[in-house]
Design an enzyme around this catalytic site. Structure first.
Site, mmCIF file in Angstrom:
data_model
loop_
_atom_site.group_PDB
_atom_site.id
_atom_site.type_symbol
_atom_site.label_atom_id
_atom_site.label_comp_id
_atom_site.label_asym_id
_atom_site.label_seq_id
_atom_site.Cartn_x
_atom_site.Cartn_y
_atom_site.Cartn_z
ATOM 1 N N ALA A 32 0.872 -1.263 -0.048
ATOM 2 C CA ALA A 32 -0.088 0.032 0.121
ATOM 3 C C ALA A 32 1.043 1.204 0.070
ATOM 4 C CB ALA A 32 -0.788 -0.124 1.288
ATOM 5 N N TYR A 34 3.766 1.480 -1.241
ATOM 6 C CA TYR A 34 4.297 1.562 -2.640
ATOM 7 C C TYR A 34 3.205 2.185 -3.815
ATOM 8 C CZ TYR A 34 5.947 -0.020 -7.023
ATOM 9 O OH TYR A 34 6.588 -0.532 -8.338
ATOM 10 N N ASP A 35 2.133 1.420 -3.548
ATOM 11 C CA ASP A 35 1.097 2.071 -4.303
ATOM 12 C C ASP A 35 1.064 3.531 -4.178
ATOM 13 O OD1 ASP A 35 0.602 -0.301 -5.544
ATOM 14 O OD2 ASP A 35 -1.133 -0.779 -4.078
ATOM 15 N N SER A 80 0.434 -5.242 -16.786
ATOM 16 C CA SER A 80 -0.067 -5.214 -15.684
ATOM 17 C C SER A 80 -1.328 -4.778 -15.500
ATOM 18 C CB SER A 80 0.862 -4.017 -14.763
ATOM 19 O OG SER A 80 0.586 -4.069 -13.562
ATOM 20 N N LEU A 81 -1.877 -4.243 -14.341
ATOM 21 C CA LEU A 81 -3.454 -3.765 -14.530
ATOM 22 C C LEU A 81 -3.413 -2.433 -13.917
ATOM 23 C CD1 LEU A 81 -5.155 -6.787 -12.837
ATOM 24 C CD2 LEU A 81 -5.344 -5.883 -15.135
ATOM 25 N N GLU A 113 -13.107 -11.350 -10.574
ATOM 26 C CA GLU A 113 -12.310 -12.451 -9.938
ATOM 27 C C GLU A 113 -11.374 -11.987 -9.099
ATOM 28 O OE1 GLU A 113 -9.245 -12.901 -13.708
ATOM 29 O OE2 GLU A 113 -11.164 -14.042 -13.777
ATOM 30 N N LYS A 115 -7.992 -10.994 -6.959
ATOM 31 C CA LYS A 115 -6.681 -10.603 -7.478
ATOM 32 C C LYS A 115 -5.778 -11.293 -6.318
ATOM 33 C CE LYS A 115 -3.836 -6.691 -8.948
ATOM 34 N NZ LYS A 115 -2.767 -7.140 -8.144
ATOM 35 N N ASP A 117 -2.518 -12.744 -4.706
ATOM 36 C CA ASP A 117 -1.523 -12.130 -4.316
ATOM 37 C C ASP A 117 -0.103 -13.124 -4.425
ATOM 38 O OD1 ASP A 117 0.306 -9.807 -3.761
ATOM 39 O OD2 ASP A 117 -0.293 -9.914 -1.633
ATOM 40 N N ARG A 136 7.223 -12.853 -15.025
ATOM 41 C CA ARG A 136 6.995 -11.593 -15.755
ATOM 42 C C ARG A 136 8.147 -10.647 -16.191
ATOM 43 N NH1 ARG A 136 2.594 -7.863 -13.407
ATOM 44 N NH2 ARG A 136 4.091 -7.102 -11.980
ATOM 45 N N TYR A 224 -5.816 -17.362 -15.380
ATOM 46 C CA TYR A 224 -6.720 -16.327 -15.667
ATOM 47 C C TYR A 224 -6.430 -16.100 -17.104
ATOM 48 C CZ TYR A 224 -2.861 -13.595 -13.660
ATOM 49 O OH TYR A 224 -1.545 -13.007 -13.163
ATOM 50 N N LYS A 289 -12.990 -7.586 -15.431
ATOM 51 C CA LYS A 289 -12.603 -7.809 -16.893
ATOM 52 C C LYS A 289 -13.855 -7.578 -17.872
ATOM 53 C CE LYS A 289 -8.363 -10.527 -15.693
ATOM 54 N NZ LYS A 289 -7.925 -11.788 -15.584
ATOM 55 N N LYS A 313 -8.016 -2.395 -5.849
ATOM 56 C CA LYS A 313 -7.218 -2.708 -4.681
ATOM 57 C C LYS A 313 -7.954 -2.784 -3.145
ATOM 58 C CE LYS A 313 -2.733 -3.428 -6.012
ATOM 59 N NZ LYS A 313 -1.779 -3.524 -5.151
ATOM 60 N N CYS A 407 11.312 -12.952 35.220
ATOM 61 C CA CYS A 407 10.182 -13.044 35.162
ATOM 62 C C CYS A 407 9.461 -11.444 35.673
ATOM 63 C CB CYS A 407 9.374 -13.988 35.735
ATOM 64 S SG CYS A 407 7.480 -13.942 35.668
ATOM 65 N N CYS A 410 6.971 -12.245 38.560
ATOM 66 C CA CYS A 410 7.327 -12.812 39.805
ATOM 67 C C CYS A 410 8.744 -12.746 40.378
ATOM 68 C CB CYS A 410 6.709 -14.462 39.985
ATOM 69 S SG CYS A 410 7.872 -15.364 38.784
ATOM 70 N N CYS A 425 8.927 -19.323 32.493
ATOM 71 C CA CYS A 425 8.886 -18.935 33.998
ATOM 72 C C CYS A 425 8.570 -20.006 34.599
ATOM 73 C CB CYS A 425 7.950 -17.737 34.025
ATOM 74 S SG CYS A 425 7.820 -17.665 36.360
ATOM 75 N N CYS A 430 3.982 -18.456 40.104
ATOM 76 C CA CYS A 430 3.894 -17.050 39.518
ATOM 77 C C CYS A 430 2.519 -16.447 39.476
ATOM 78 C CB CYS A 430 4.666 -17.235 38.421
ATOM 79 S SG CYS A 430 4.409 -15.930 37.005
HETATM 80 S S1 IVH Z 1 -5.131 -10.407 -15.505
HETATM 81 C C1 IVH Z 1 -3.453 -8.219 -19.234
HETATM 82 N N1 IVH Z 1 -6.287 -11.325 -13.446
HETATM 83 O O1 IVH Z 1 -2.037 -8.871 -10.785
HETATM 84 C C2 IVH Z 1 -3.938 -8.976 -17.809
HETATM 85 N N2 IVH Z 1 -4.027 -10.584 -13.053
HETATM 86 O O2 IVH Z 1 -1.132 -6.104 -10.801
HETATM 87 C C3 IVH Z 1 -3.041 -9.417 -17.144
HETATM 88 N N3 IVH Z 1 -3.202 -10.827 -10.941
HETATM 89 O O3 IVH Z 1 0.112 -8.936 -13.514
HETATM 90 C C4 IVH Z 1 -3.570 -9.625 -15.592
HETATM 91 N N4 IVH Z 1 -4.701 -12.030 -9.977
HETATM 92 O O4 IVH Z 1 0.109 -10.934 -11.738
HETATM 93 C C5 IVH Z 1 -5.202 -10.818 -13.970
HETATM 94 N N5 IVH Z 1 -7.341 -12.526 -11.803
HETATM 95 C C6 IVH Z 1 -6.254 -11.923 -12.213
HETATM 96 C C7 IVH Z 1 -5.025 -11.650 -11.117
HETATM 97 C C8 IVH Z 1 -4.068 -10.883 -11.883
HETATM 98 C C9 IVH Z 1 -3.661 -11.356 -9.830
HETATM 99 C C10 IVH Z 1 -1.633 -10.115 -10.989
HETATM 100 C C11 IVH Z 1 -1.061 -10.328 -12.249
HETATM 101 C C12 IVH Z 1 -0.867 -9.241 -12.518
HETATM 102 C C13 IVH Z 1 -1.076 -8.199 -11.511
HETATM 103 C C14 IVH Z 1 -1.246 -6.803 -11.989
#
Ligand code: IVH
Length: 676
Positions: A32, A34-35, A80-81, A113, A115, A117, A136, A224, A289, A313, A407, A410, A425, A430
């Site tokens: 969090a 980092y984000d 990435s997403l 779906e 996400k 980790d 990746r 996925y 998606k 997130k 301790c 006691c 202890c 005690c």
């Molecule tokens: S789809 C082009 N679906 O989250 C779309 N990614 O922050 C590619 N991840 O790189 C990703 N669960 O490593 C997709 N249900 C899910 C996911 C998922 C985890 C990861 C994945 C992706 C990263 C993006």
């Protein structure tokens, strides 16, 4: 600092974090945080377009691959997403997508779906045979981890049926939460550094030079994405590709649903937020998606992410906060546990002001010191813990914290036995141990005396009304009038609750006494075999050890307990006070369909609590041990099962029965369907 300087500073920081996370699998700040850095950089770049240079880290995915593995250039980049952080942003994303497609957002079909980790992986199959697997990396070039991936038990080595010449299956390598907890427990016992979270543990396990190490870790792969190389796709909807993946034998997320319209999609994403702790894997968000592949083509991509998908997130389960101090607490067995006193911080929806540090060795390995900035983790109903310290270059740290030698309650000298990591202890008198023993006696899994929590027990001890659990039963309402903050009504309820506990089953009393090694399972076995406390007292070591599920260690501990005068005297006082100390006869009308059979339950079974499912098996004459062995009759697989139990059952060829057949199993001792 002006915007250009701030952007440069942020880029350097983000790049360093990228390397720590992607190359060394050892992040130094929570996701969090980092984000937040990335968001700040993007905001500056949006406001100052001249600073939005082509190669800013804000456009990049991950980090360049390490030199440990051979580089692999992805046939199609692994993107990435984009992230959103609340429902309003999610709605805005769906509105933008709908606008581009010229439809209403209530007409769009979304797939929702988890996400997961973990770490992203792409597996290439040529003519249906696993040919290569790559991480990746920076999205364009990843690392060749083929040999390691071959050893992940749920990755198919060949695909049968409808296979194109070349496909790539993409998904996430992860560790189930229960496997992660087990792995860290082992690390702790071995005096080794724990993994910060399931993602790091998975990444560290996959990115090994020696594939046999990967093989020894309980990794799973969840898919996925299906990338069909060469030619047009043979599918029109994303969900069809998921079905294809499942048919090939890939794990897909069972929680995935399709939703018509943004309102339903948002409701489903809320469902994930509410139930995230019940999933068997750690999730850091929800992925939404667009289902229609033609619509996806029209939506297209930005430089780093598709416009047809978004990640919502979830609030972090890890936060940084200042460690005020390290203190120790003394438990009912005398174990002395260090814990962190923190500047209060909200983690996973609740305020955390204290977190466990487990034992002396863990404080050493983690090297956390009073005054440090630390990462605190709380996952679900797990006790919050301090993960690690965050390095603050240029800041002077206090000296290392030293474990106390005496301790705190006691004053007696603390002991560490053999090569165990725990400190004790060993003074039986005690006061801290006494307090915790009484609290345990009254606790939920024991005699369940409502109103008798730690504070109340401390008060009772403090004014000298009790010094042992046996004193509880002779307390009168008028005795309690000296207690501050306890009115007559509450005093009456408390006395009634204590009196009500006199008829608790023997099995609960055995748990309440806190005899070493006698947990709820052994207590039930002993109570069922002997039916009264007095008969247990009269039993020989052999008779005790002969009870199924008891064995020599527990028997020896019971014998030792019963041989102490103090414990024998306490039992006589219980008798005099009218405790029944018997196990009520169980209904014998139930047919003993599982007599002498060990049935392991993993995951949750609808209609039953964890204990309830075990009790139902016991009521049918069976046992319900916590682990799978050659002798296991079958494993009942519920929602969110433990991966280690499932893989053990597979390895040993123990039948796996779906939870839907649990009733049938109870009634007939057999089942309709069996899982592969
Ligand atoms: S789809 C082009 N679906 O989250 C779309 N990614 O922050 C590619 N991840 O790189 C990703 N669960 O490593 C997709 N249900 C899910 C996911 C998922 C985890 C990861 C994945 C992706 C990263 C993006």
């Amino acid at each position: 600092m002006n915007a250009a300087e701030r952007a440069a500073r942020l880029r350097a920081e983000i790049a360093a974090h990228n390397e720590a996370y992607h190359v060394f699998d050892a992040p130094t700040i929570p996701d969090a945080d980092y984000d937040a850095l990335v968001r700040e950089l993007r905001a500056i770049e949006a406001e100052h377009p001249e600073l939005n240079v082509e190669d800013s880290v804000s456009h990049k995915v991950g980090a360049p691959p390490s030199t440990l593995f051979t580089p692999v250039t992805h046939a199609e980049p692994m993107l990435s997403l984009d992230n959103v952080f609340d429902v309003a942003e999610l709605r805005a994303w769906s509105a933008r997508a709908a606008k581009t497609l010229d439809v209403s957002s209530e007409e769009l079909v979304f797939v929702v779906e988890p996400k997961i980790d973990g770490l992203a992986l792409s597996i290439e199959y040529v003519d249906g045979v696993l040919a290569r697997a790559a991480t990746r990396g920076d999205g364009r070039v990843g690392e060749d981890v083929t040999e390691n991936v071959r050893r992940i038990s749920n990755v198919p080595l060949t695909l049968s049926g409808n296979v194109r010449t070349r496909v790539e299956v993409r998904g996430e390598v992860f560790l189930a939460k229960s496997d992660f907890v087990e792995m860290n427990q082992r690390q702790r016992e071995a005096g080794q550094k724990e993994f910060a979270n399931p993602r790091n543990a998975a990444a560290g396990s996959l990115r090994q030079k020696d594939p046999s190490i990967t093989a020894s870790r309980p990794l799973s792969f969840l898919s996925y994405q299906l990338v069909e190389l060469g030619g047009a796709s043979s599918f029109t909807r994303y969900v069809e590709t998921l079905t294809q993946l499942a048919t090939w034998g890939f794990l897909t997320a069972s929680e995935t649903t399709t939703e018509l319209g943004a309102t339903a999609m948002i409701a489903r994403s809320d469902w994930f937020e509410e139930h995230r702790h019940e999933l068997r894997y750690q999730i850091d968000g929800i992925v939404v998606k667009v289902d229609d592949l033609a619509q996806r083509t029209r939506l297209g991509f930005t430089s780093r992410a598709p416009r047809w998908a978004i990640a919502r997130k979830l609030p972090p389960e890890e936060r940084t906060t200042r460690l005020r101090n390290i203190e120790v607490s003394v438990g009912r067995t005398g174990r002395v546990t260090p814990f962190a006193v923190l500047e209060p911080v909200v983690v996973a929806g609740s305020t955390v002001a204290m977190a466990t540090l487990h034992n002396e060795d863990q404080v050493k390995v983690k090297d956390v010191r009073p005054g440090d900035l630390v990462i605190v983790r709380k996952a679900g109903d797990v006790i919050p813990e301090v993960v690690s310290a965050v390095s603050e270059p240029g800041r002077r740290r206090k000296p290392r914290w030293k474990f106390p030698t005496t301790c705190p309650a006691c004053g007696s000298v603390l002991e560490r036995v053999g090569d165990e990591s725990d400190t004790y202890c060993v003074n039986p008198a005690c006061p801290a141990q006494q307090l915790q023993q009484i609290v345990h006696f009254a606790s939920r899994g024991a005699l369940d005396i409502e109103g008798l929590g730690e504070q109340r027990v401390a008060q009772l001890l403090g004014v000298g009304l009790i010094s042992d659990v046996a004193d509880l039963f002779s307390l009168h309402v008028h005795d309690l009038s000296v207690l501050e903050g306890l009115g007559e009504l509450s005093a009456t309820s408390l006395v009634n609750a204590i009196q009500g506990a006199k008829t608790m089953p023997l099995s609960r009393l055995l748990v309440a006494l806190g005899i070493r090694h006698v947990g709820p399972v052994a207590a039930r076995e002993l109570a069922a075999a002997f039916r009264s406390y007095q008969r247990i007292e009269a039993a020989s070591f052999d008779e005790l050890a002969g009870v199924a599920g008891v064995g020599p260690v527990i028997a020896a501990s019971v014998v030792a307990y019963l041989s102490e005068d103090e414990n024998r005297d306490r039992a006589r006082r219980f008798e005099a006070d009218g405790l029944t100390m018997v196990e009520p006869q169980v209904r014998t009308t139930l047919e003993q369909t599982l007599a002498e059979r060990a049935v392991v339950v993993t995951g949750s079974v609808e209609g039953y609590s964890r204990d309830g499912a075990e009790e139902a098996i016991v009521a049918r004459g069976g046992t319900s041990p916590g682990s799978v062995s050659k002798k296991t009759y079958c494993v009942v697989v519920g929602e969110a099962p433990g991966a280690s139990k499932v893989s053990k059952a597979r390895e040993l060829g123990v039948p796996m029965v779906p939870a839907g057949d649990f009733e049938i199993l109870l009634e007939s001792g057999s089942w309709r369907t069996q899982l592969a």
